[in-house]
Design a protein around this motif. Structure first.
Motif: not given
Length: 459
Positions: A152, A156-157, A160, A164, A193, A196-197, A264, A267
Motif C-alpha cells: 500500500t 491509494l484509497r 482508486m 472508479v 485498476l 492497484l486492486l 478492500f 484500504f
C-alpha cells in the motif's frame, strides 16, 4: 461457405453447453475431475467447429496461424509445468482470457451505435483489463517476482476512487458518443485498476484472488457474448463467472473472512506483520529422521499436514508411501487438508491425487480438527500459515481470523521444513517454540525418504 444450417449449429451449441455443465459438476470431485476436463474440452471443440462451419470466415490464414502459435506456446507449457507452478499457470491463463474478451469488445466498438451494446462493451473492456493485469500481478506474487505481502501507499484509497469515477465517466461517454477513444480510455483505467486492486492483497489471501479474478474473466467473456450475439459465449462465460464467484465465497468463508474484507481490507487499515526470519534467532527443539521413525513406531493415530513445501520438494510420493506403510501396520493415517494450503484452491488435493493417495484419506479441515485431540503424532510437511496460531492470537496479523488446522491439540507435532523462515504471509510461527513441537530441517523429500527407510527397518 456456410456448411451447417442454423438448426444444426443451435443443436451443437446446446450440446456444448450441456458438456460444460457436466464438466463443472465433475470438477467438484477428484474421482471425476479428469473426465470432466475431457468433457469440457470436447464441448469447446464442438462449439468452435460449429461456429467455423456456420459463417463465412475471413482472414482464414490469420486464424490458422493464431491457432498454431497458441498451440506451440500452450502445449509445451502445459506439459512441462511443475505442480508447484500450476497456480501461476492458472493465473496467467486467466489473465489472457480477460484480455482476449477486452480485445474482442474493442474491435466491436466501430460496428455498433446501439447504446445498450456500447454499455456492454464498456463493461467488458473495463473488467477484461482488470482481469488481465490483476491476474499477472497475482502471477508475480505467486512466482516470487513481486513481494507476497500487502503493498500500500499514501493516497491509494483516493486514487482508486478517482479511477472508479473516471471509469464511470468514460463508460458514459462511450455510450453517448460511440467514440472508440473512450473504449481505449476504459481499457487503460481497467489495467491500472487491476494492478492497484491486487497489490494490497497479500499472503494467504492470494489463492482467493485467483478465483475472484476467474469470476471477473467469466463475466467479461459473458459480456463479450452479448456484444457478438453469441449465445454459447454468454452461457460459457456465465458458468465460469458463477462458479468462480461460488468458489470465492466458499474460500473466503473457509478463511473466516468476507470477500469485501479481503479485497478492500488493506484500504481501511494498515496491515502489520512480524519481521520475517526473527524465529531463526530463537532456540527450537530439533530431531533427525531416525527420531521421527521411532515416534511413528509408537503412534496409533497419525495426521500428515501437507503444504506448499511438500509441493516444492516433490515429496508427495514419499509422503503417500509412508502413509501406506504405516497403514499396513494398522496405524490410522490421514492427510489433513486446509482449503487454502498451497497456492490455489485444491492444490494439495490435486498433488496427493497424483501420488495415488486414496480420496477417503484426504480429510478436510472441519473434519480433521476434532481428530487432533486424539492424535499421537502430526507430521507437518512444508505447511506454515495454515497451522500458525497467530491466526487466533495476533490481531493485525495478515492471517488473523483465518481458521487453521489445530495441530497443537495433538500429543506430538513434528515439522519438516527447509528452514525456519516465515510462510507465504511473511510472519513467524510461534508454534515452533511449543514444548511438544520438534523440527526436522532439510529438504522434505530427502527427509521423508530417510524416515520411510527407518520405518521399514523397524517393521
Amino acid at each position: 461457405m456456410k456448411l451447417l444450417p442454423p438448426e444444426v449449429v443451435t443443436a451443437c451449441y446446446i450440446l456444448a453447453a450441456v458438456l460444460f455443465i457436466l464438466a463443472l459438476k465433475g470438477l467438484g470431485n477428484p474421482r471425476t475431475a479428469r473426465r470432466a476436463n475431457l468433457l469440457g474440452a470436447a464441448g469447446a471443440a464442438i462449439a468452435v467447429l460449429a461456429f467455423c462451419l456456420s459463417v463465412e470466415l475471413r482472414n482464414i490464414w490469420w486464424i490458422i496461424a493464431a491457432v498454431v502459435v497458441g498451440a506451440i506456446i500452450a502445449v509445451p507449457a502445459a506439459r512441462r509445468v511443475q505442480m508447484t507452478q500450476m497456480p501461476q499457470l492458472v493465473a496467467a491463463f486467466n489473465g489472457v482470457g480477460g484480455g482476449a474478451a477486452a480485445l474482442v469488445a474493442l474491435v466491436e466498438v466501430g460496428h455498433s451505435d446501439n447504446p445498450g451494446t456500447l454499455g456492454v462493451v464498456a463493461f467488458t473492456v473495463l473488467i477484461g483489463g482488470v482481469s488481465l493485469t490483476g491476474s499477472f500481478v497475482t502471477f508475480g506474487k505467486l512466482q516470487g517476482i513481486l513481494t507476497s505481502r500487502a503493498v500500500t501507499f499514501p493516497g491509494l484509497r483516493a486514487l482508486m476512487v478517482l479511477l472508479v469515477v473516471a471509469a464511470l465517466a468514460a463508460g458514459t461517454a462511450l455510450v453517448l458518443t460511440g467514440d472508440a477513444v473512450w473504449s481505449f480510455a476504459l481499457v487503460a483505467i481497467g489495467l491500472v485498476l487491476g494492478v492497484l486492486l491486487v497489490l494490497p492483497i497479500g499472503g494467504a489471501d492470494v489463492p482467493i484472488v485467483i478465483s475472484l479474478l476467474n469470476a471477473f474473466t467469466g463475466l467479461a467473456v459473458a459480456a463479450s457474448g452479448i456484444v457478438l450475439g453469441n449465445v454459447l459465449l454468454l452461457i460459457a462465460g456465465t458458468l465460469v463467472g458463477a462458479s468462480g464467484t461460488i468458489l470465492t465465497m466458499a474460500m473466503a468463508k473457509a478463511m473466516g473472512r468476507t470477500v469485501t474484507g479481503i479485497v478492500f481490507g488493506a484500504f481501511r487499515a494498515h496491515v502489520s506483520a512480524a519481521a520475517g526470519g526473527a524465529a531463526a534467532d530463537r532456540p527450537v527443539r530439533t530431531m533427525g529422521p531416525d527420531d521421527v521413525a521411532i515416534l511413528l513406531d509408537y503412534a496409533q493415530r497419525v495426521v500428515i499436514v501437507p503444504g506448499y513445501g511438500l509441493a516444492v520438494a516433490g515429496a508427495h510420493h514419499a509422503a503417500a508411501e509412508l502413509a501406506e506403510v504405516l497403514r499396513a501396520r494398522g496405524v490410522d493415517v490421514v492427510f489433513g487438508i486446509h482449503p487454502v494450503a498451497g497456492r490455489m484452491p485444491g492444490h494439495m488435493n490435486v498433488l496427493l491425487a497424483e501420488a495415488n493417495v486414496p480420496y477417503d484419506a484426504l480429510v478436510e479441515m472441519d473434519e480433521v480438527n476434532p481428530r487432533f485431540r486424539t492424535t499421537d503424532l502430526v507430521l507437518v510437511v512444508g505447511a506454515n500459515d495454515v497451522v500458525n496460531p497467530a491466526a487466533k492470537t495476533s490481531p493485525g496479523s495478515p492471517i488473523y481470523g483465518m481458521p487453521i488446522l489445530t495441530v497443537a491439540d495433538a500429543q506430538q507435532v513434528v515439522f519438516l521444513k527447509r528452514s525456519l523462515n516465515p510462510g507465504f504471509a511473511g510472519i513467524d510461527n510461534e508454534l515452533f517454540f511449543d514444548p511438544k513441537v520438534s523440527i526436522v530441517l532439510g529438504d522434505a523429500k530427502h527427509t521423508l525418504t530417510k524416515i520411510l527407510a527407518a520405518v521399514k527397518t523397524t517393521a
